[in-house]
Design an enzyme around this catalytic site. Structure first.
Site, PDB file in Angstrom:
ATOM      1  CG  HIS A  41      45.195  41.023  92.299  1.00 53.63           C
ATOM      2  ND1 HIS A  41      44.197  40.104  92.493  1.00 53.63           N
ATOM      3  CD2 HIS A  41      44.843  41.741  91.200  1.00 53.63           C
ATOM      4  CE1 HIS A  41      43.288  40.238  91.534  1.00 53.63           C
ATOM      5  NE2 HIS A  41      43.648  41.226  90.745  1.00 53.63           N
ATOM      6  CB  THR A  42      48.883  44.195  97.638  1.00 53.09           C
ATOM      7  OG1 THR A  42      47.964  45.266  97.431  1.00 53.09           O
ATOM      8  CG2 THR A  42      49.980  44.271  96.613  1.00 53.09           C
ATOM      9  CG  ASP A  43      42.925  43.174  98.997  1.00 52.92           C
ATOM     10  OD1 ASP A  43      43.320  42.272  98.220  1.00 52.92           O
ATOM     11  OD2 ASP A  43      41.749  43.610  98.991  1.00 52.92           O
ATOM     12  N   GLY A 126      29.853  45.641  88.104  1.00 52.89           N
ATOM     13  CA  GLY A 126      30.796  44.827  87.329  1.00 52.89           C
ATOM     14  C   GLY A 126      31.883  45.647  86.667  1.00 52.89           C
ATOM     15  CB  ALA A 127      32.355  49.174  86.270  1.00 56.60           C
ATOM     16  CG  LEU A 129      34.373  51.855  89.222  1.00 56.63           C
ATOM     17  CD1 LEU A 129      33.547  52.999  88.625  1.00 56.63           C
ATOM     18  CD2 LEU A 129      35.827  52.303  89.420  1.00 56.63           C
ATOM     19  CB  SER A 131      28.662  48.216  92.465  1.00 54.96           C
ATOM     20  OG  SER A 131      28.854  46.954  91.877  1.00 54.96           O
ATOM     21  CB  SER A 132      29.103  43.684  95.424  1.00 54.22           C
ATOM     22  OG  SER A 132      30.218  43.478  94.650  1.00 54.22           O
ATOM     23  CG  ASP A 176      37.105  45.981  96.714  1.00 57.26           C
ATOM     24  OD1 ASP A 176      38.201  46.527  96.503  1.00 57.26           O
ATOM     25  OD2 ASP A 176      36.695  45.003  96.060  1.00 57.26           O
TER      26      ASP A 176
HETATM   27  C1  GLA Z   1      38.903  42.914  94.046  1.00 60.92           C
HETATM   28  C2  GLA Z   1      38.864  42.396  95.477  1.00 60.92           C
HETATM   29  C3  GLA Z   1      39.824  43.186  96.372  1.00 60.92           C
HETATM   30  C4  GLA Z   1      41.205  43.217  95.768  1.00 60.92           C
HETATM   31  C5  GLA Z   1      41.159  43.644  94.303  1.00 60.92           C
HETATM   32  C6  GLA Z   1      42.485  43.542  93.624  1.00 60.92           C
HETATM   33  O1  GLA Z   1      38.417  44.218  93.994  1.00 60.92           O
HETATM   34  O2  GLA Z   1      37.560  42.492  96.003  1.00 60.92           O
HETATM   35  O3  GLA Z   1      39.830  42.630  97.661  1.00 60.92           O
HETATM   36  O4  GLA Z   1      41.836  41.977  95.912  1.00 60.92           O
HETATM   37  O5  GLA Z   1      40.230  42.868  93.548  1.00 60.92           O
HETATM   38  O6  GLA Z   1      43.379  44.427  94.197  1.00 60.92           O
END
Ligand code: GLA
Length: 385
Positions: A41-43, A126-127, A129, A131-132, A176
């Protein structure tokens, strides 16, 4: 459950293509999922993250078309068909990720062309990781490659983020998509989400990264994500900085609202942990890296409120195992996977004892098989030769 394995997705995509279109695909592209080692939750706060690409892929087998139609089938889902020139908001379900990429590429002036495709994935959905994000990057790579173009990973990643933000209404950051597009074999990537610069970080020699899949799956929590993002914007505004990337611990005194203070404290400390993590990995200090991961979980659980009963349970169980150096939830939170750092000599016992002992708690039942998978950093998206 055995580990997802990308070679299997390659084979299945190719076979699905041949069955569906009664011909051989002319191109195969792949894009990996990711696990974030630290910096959550820093991006979207212009901060730092340290993800690595996983050896689990979305694979698209495809053949070029002469028009601007994309027609795709995917294992276990309805097929999708659209013209790149139509409005992607009218394309339902997973097809919108594919259509969104092609549409935004076209509107941004990149070359695009239609294709017939068959999609297979080894990334659990939904895990947590990504996928989307992997589907977006694979679709972008497919659409530019059939049009004879080559797009930089950062461009594909920004387009994928815009699909989430503008076409799906999810205000996520760029981690991601960039991890999937630009992953580096053998390395985690320290990403500065303000300028998108990437520092490759070869992992510690004596420890391995292990994915801990709780089997729980994210459902209906996108609104929570938007609330966290808004909290961060409000906290930055109250402190008087452009984003929480620019805030310090001293600034926390300026926040009267306790919830905003906890959110900001998480982001400030998370950025510090990423920067320290890079230094300790470079010094091959896996013990300190593990401690930083454990501190990260506590901050996400107590200050950011994005953990869950199953994530807490699997992290606590992992930390009691011999050879486990640290563990934390990974990705957005609420469900899905955690990640542990485990000493090399203890890997086999760790996998066995976690597989035997972990059960999702009654208050958050599993929706999919659980899994414990040691993983090495994989390369980012590519064309498969
Ligand atoms: C999800 C979001 C990312 C990031 C993370 C938390 O994966 O798609 O952009 O904010 O949560 O780090």
């Amino acid at each position: 459950m055995s580990a997802p394995h990308s070679a299997a997705a390659h084979q299945r995509a190719r076979e699905l293509y041949t069955r569906t279109y009664i011909s051989e695909p002319t191109l195969l592209v792949r894009a990996p999922g990711r696990v974030n080692l630290i910096g959550e939750h820093t991006d979207y706060n212009d901060g730092f993250v340290l993800p690595m690409a996983l050896p689990f892929d979305v694979v698209i087998a495809l053949g070029a078309r002469t028009d601007r139609t994309i027609n795709a089938v995917s294992e276990g889902f309805e097929s999708t068909q659209f013209s790149i020139d139509d409005d992607p908001r009218k394309t339902p379900s997973w097809g919108r990720y594919v259509h969104g990429m092609a549409s935004l590429m076209h509107l941004d002036g990149h070359a695009v062309a239609g294709w017939n495709g068959a999609i297979a994935t080894d990334i659990p959905t939904g895990a947590a990781l990504s996928s989307s994000a992997a589907l977006e990057i694979a679709a972008g790579l497919a659409t530019s490659t059939v049009a004879g173009d080559t797009l930089d990973g950062a461009i594909l990643a920004r387009l994928g983020q815009r699909v989430e933000n503008e076409l799906l209404g999810l205000p996520s950051g760029i981690m991601d998509q960039l991890a999937s597009a630009s992953g580096i074999k053998g390395c985690a990537s320290m990403i500065d989400c303000r300028d998108l610069s990437i520092t490759p970080v070869a992992l510690c020699k004596d420890a391995q990264v292990v994915i801990l899949d709780t089997g729980t799956r994210r459902e209906l929590v996108d609104s929570e994500f938007a609330i966290r993002q808004q909290d961060c914007q409000d906290a930055a505004a109250a402190i008087g900085v452009k984003s929480l990337r620019d805030a310090t611990h001293d600034d926390l005194q300026k926040l009267d609202d306790q919830r905003l203070l906890r959110r900001a404290r998480h982001v400030i400390s998370a950025n510090e942990r990423v920067l320290e993590a890079v230094k300790v990995i470079q010094a091959n200090d896996s013990h300190r890296l593990g401690a930083l991961m454990t501190a990260s979980h506590a901050s996400l659980r107590d200050d950011y409120d994005v953990s869950s009963p199953a994530l807490d349970a699997i992290v606590e169980l992992a930390e009691t195992q011999p050879g486990c150096l640290g563990a934390r939830m990974t990705g957005g939170g609420f469900a899905g996977c955690a990640v542990a750092l485990v000493h090399d000599h203890a890997i086999d016992t760790f996998v066995q004892s976690m597989s035997d002992a972990y059960r999702a708690p009654a208050e958050q039942p599993a929706k999919a098989p659980t899994g414990i998978w040691p993983v090495a950093p994989a390369p980012g998206a590519s064309i498969i030769n």
